[in-house]
Scaffold this active site. Structure first.
Site, PDB file in Angstrom:
ATOM      1  N   SER A 146       0.484  56.914   1.666  1.00 43.10           N
ATOM      2  CA  SER A 146       0.696  55.785   2.576  1.00 43.10           C
ATOM      3  C   SER A 146       1.355  54.635   1.836  1.00 43.10           C
ATOM      4  O   SER A 146       1.168  54.479   0.620  1.00 43.10           O
ATOM      5  CB  SER A 146      -0.654  55.300   3.123  1.00 43.10           C
ATOM      6  OG  SER A 146      -0.496  54.106   3.857  1.00 43.10           O
ATOM      7  N   TYR A 160      -9.398  52.826   1.293  1.00 42.27           N
ATOM      8  CA  TYR A 160      -8.210  53.520   1.791  1.00 42.27           C
ATOM      9  C   TYR A 160      -7.019  53.423   0.836  1.00 42.27           C
ATOM     10  O   TYR A 160      -6.440  54.435   0.442  1.00 42.27           O
ATOM     11  CB  TYR A 160      -7.837  52.988   3.182  1.00 42.27           C
ATOM     12  CG  TYR A 160      -6.731  53.784   3.834  1.00 42.27           C
ATOM     13  CD1 TYR A 160      -6.995  55.048   4.361  1.00 42.27           C
ATOM     14  CD2 TYR A 160      -5.436  53.290   3.922  1.00 42.27           C
ATOM     15  CE1 TYR A 160      -5.989  55.801   4.957  1.00 42.27           C
ATOM     16  CE2 TYR A 160      -4.421  54.038   4.510  1.00 42.27           C
ATOM     17  CZ  TYR A 160      -4.712  55.281   5.026  1.00 42.27           C
ATOM     18  OH  TYR A 160      -3.711  56.036   5.609  1.00 42.27           O
TER      19      TYR A 160
HETATM   20  N1  LIG Z   1      -0.659  56.645  11.414  1.00 42.25           N
HETATM   21  C1  LIG Z   1      -0.382  55.824  10.415  1.00 42.25           C
HETATM   22  O1  LIG Z   1      -0.042  54.644  10.646  1.00 42.25           O
HETATM   23  C2  LIG Z   1      -0.430  56.329   8.996  1.00 42.25           C
HETATM   24  C3  LIG Z   1       0.251  55.576   8.017  1.00 42.25           C
HETATM   25  C4  LIG Z   1       0.239  56.026   6.701  1.00 42.25           C
HETATM   26  C5  LIG Z   1      -0.420  57.191   6.363  1.00 42.25           C
HETATM   27  N2  LIG Z   1      -1.078  57.903   7.330  1.00 42.25           N
HETATM   28  C6  LIG Z   1      -1.745  59.129   6.904  1.00 42.25           C
HETATM   29  O2  LIG Z   1      -1.230  60.217   7.650  1.00 42.25           O
HETATM   30  C7  LIG Z   1      -2.177  61.268   7.698  1.00 42.25           C
HETATM   31  C8  LIG Z   1      -2.290  61.776   9.129  1.00 42.25           C
HETATM   32  O3  LIG Z   1      -2.821  60.742   9.937  1.00 42.25           O
HETATM   33  P1  LIG Z   1      -2.324  60.508  11.433  1.00 42.25           P
HETATM   34  O4  LIG Z   1      -1.716  59.166  11.492  1.00 42.25           O
HETATM   35  O5  LIG Z   1      -1.559  61.668  11.940  1.00 42.25           O
HETATM   36  O6  LIG Z   1      -3.753  60.407  12.165  1.00 42.25           O
HETATM   37  P2  LIG Z   1      -4.376  61.291  13.368  1.00 42.25           P
HETATM   38  O7  LIG Z   1      -3.418  61.359  14.498  1.00 42.25           O
HETATM   39  O8  LIG Z   1      -5.719  60.705  13.603  1.00 42.25           O
HETATM   40  O9  LIG Z   1      -4.531  62.744  12.725  1.00 42.25           O
HETATM   41  C9  LIG Z   1      -5.433  62.976  11.671  1.00 42.25           C
HETATM   42  C10 LIG Z   1      -5.545  64.472  11.427  1.00 42.25           C
HETATM   43  O10 LIG Z   1      -6.495  64.686  10.359  1.00 42.25           O
HETATM   44  C11 LIG Z   1      -7.469  65.635  10.794  1.00 42.25           C
HETATM   45  N3  LIG Z   1      -8.758  65.391  10.148  1.00 42.25           N
HETATM   46  C12 LIG Z   1      -9.446  64.227  10.106  1.00 42.25           C
HETATM   47  N4  LIG Z   1     -10.638  64.414   9.489  1.00 42.25           N
HETATM   48  C13 LIG Z   1     -10.699  65.723   9.139  1.00 42.25           C
HETATM   49  C14 LIG Z   1     -11.683  66.539   8.500  1.00 42.25           C
HETATM   50  N5  LIG Z   1     -12.874  66.042   8.125  1.00 42.25           N
HETATM   51  N6  LIG Z   1     -11.405  67.855   8.297  1.00 42.25           N
HETATM   52  C15 LIG Z   1     -10.222  68.372   8.696  1.00 42.25           C
HETATM   53  N7  LIG Z   1      -9.257  67.659   9.322  1.00 42.25           N
HETATM   54  C16 LIG Z   1      -9.496  66.351   9.545  1.00 42.25           C
HETATM   55  C17 LIG Z   1      -7.559  65.437  12.309  1.00 42.25           C
HETATM   56  O11 LIG Z   1      -7.980  66.631  12.958  1.00 42.25           O
HETATM   57  P3  LIG Z   1      -9.439  66.859  13.603  1.00 42.25           P
HETATM   58  O12 LIG Z   1      -9.906  65.553  14.145  1.00 42.25           O
HETATM   59  O13 LIG Z   1      -9.164  67.902  14.659  1.00 42.25           O
HETATM   60  O14 LIG Z   1     -10.264  67.385  12.484  1.00 42.25           O
HETATM   61  C18 LIG Z   1      -6.080  65.204  12.650  1.00 42.25           C
HETATM   62  O15 LIG Z   1      -5.405  66.425  12.786  1.00 42.25           O
HETATM   63  C19 LIG Z   1      -3.475  60.692   7.136  1.00 42.25           C
HETATM   64  O16 LIG Z   1      -3.651  61.141   5.814  1.00 42.25           O
HETATM   65  C20 LIG Z   1      -3.236  59.188   7.165  1.00 42.25           C
HETATM   66  O17 LIG Z   1      -3.973  58.530   6.167  1.00 42.25           O
HETATM   67  C21 LIG Z   1      -1.093  57.506   8.623  1.00 42.25           C
END
Ligand SMILES: NC(=O)c1ccc[n+]([C@@H]2O[C@H](COP(=O)([O-])OP(=O)(O)OC[C@H]3O[C@@H](n4cnc5c(N)ncnc54)[C@H](OP(=O)(O)O)[C@@H]3O)[C@@H](O)[C@H]2O)c1
Length: 272
Positions: A146, A160
């Protein structure tokens, strides 16, 4: 004759493939011909995503429901892959979330799970799958970190930023270690990205005040991630605005960066 694509005959494992950036990454790699293994906790969502990808891209998609907060999950995943004769050529460590709240008010068990999912599981999966990649002379490891990993720590999301700095440093070190093996290791740093992330963290209302130009689509992040991995970039920040923020954070006086980022955070409680 159809042109051979990078993914033909190869398989990518995407953690957190049930939503958001992970789902977009799965589509992106499938568009380049990779078969997929998707993992996350919500099996119904994995089934739906797998069906969409099969019909849109014509690749094979397997799903394995797992909770990466369980320390035994990475080994269980590797055993399942071996039992199903699935060789992993690309590992995308994407699963993640943010824990909102002041450090001492969040139960320790939640912090421990957070360490496990965001820091330990990506390293454990890499440790399990990297030897095979080196042996075969081809591998791609993509760690979704991130922009927060390049900025000062955010009050209210205490662990985080540090967890994402860890993924960035881990990727840089491993990328150098893997030079000449055919394995590329890349940390991807998205900024604000449309997904379920801010709903899960309970901060949707706070971040909705952020201007539109600060946001990227998950598909754009995934496209940049594919290109950066292909070029063997150790670290790539997605989007011009995020790259500018990262540049300023490196070049402005650190006291000023601290004041700017923490005043943003105290106003918007906004994290990514
Ligand atoms: N969105 C942003 O603004 C942003 C910015 C920078 C970085 N990121 C990073 O991008 C990555 C993806 O996030 P996203 O934005 O796509 O969020 P999201 O839409 O909430 O998706 C998160 C994913 O992680 C899975 N997950 C969460 N806890 C888990 C667990 N205990 N075991 C297995 N799977 C798990 C969830 O699946 P289930 O709930 O089905 O388990 C879901 O598929 C993360 O690492 C986040 O830190 C996001």
């Amino acid at each position: 004759m159809a042109r051979k694509r990078e993914g033909d005959g190869r398989t990518a494992l995407v953690t957190g493939g049930s939503a958001g950036i992970g789902e977009a990454l799965a589509h992106e790699w499938a568009a380049h011909g990779f078969n997929l293994v998707l993992t996350a906790r919500r099996e119904d969502r994995l089934i739906k995503t797998a069906e969409e990808i099969r019909s849109r891209h014509g690749v094979q998609v397997s799903i394995i429901a797992e909770d990466l907060a369980d320390p035994a999950a990475p080994q269980r995943l590797a055993d399942r892959l071996a039992a199903e004769n699935l060789t992993i050529d690309v590992l995308i460590n994407n699963a993640g979330y943010g824990v909102a709240g002041r450090f001492h008010t969040v139960p320790w068990d939640d912090h421990a799970k957070f360490f496990q999912v965001l820091m330990v599981a990506p390293c454990a999966l890499t440790h399990l799958l990297l030897p095979g990649m080196i042996q075969r002379g081809y591998g791609r490891i993509i760690n979704i970190a991130s922009l927060a990993g390049l900025l000062p720590g955010s009050p209210g999301f205490t662990l985080y930023g540090g967890s994402k700095s860890h993924l960035i440093r881990f990727s840089q070190a491993l990328n150098a270690e893997c030079a000449g093996t055919g394995v590329h290791v890349t940390a991807i740093n998205p900024g604000f990205t449309f997904s379920e992330f801010h709903d899960v963290a309970g901060v949707r209302k706070d971040v909705s005040a952020m201007p539109r130009f600060m946001w990227q689509s998950a598909a754009d992040v995934a496209r940049e991630a594919y290109r950066a991995s292909r070029r063997n970039k150790p670290v790539h920040t997605t989007g011009r605005v995020n790259r500018m923020i990262a540049w300023l954070a490196r070049h402005l006086p650190q006291g000023l960066v601290l004041r700017l980022t923490q005043s943003r955070n105290s106003r918007g409680n906004a994290r990514n």
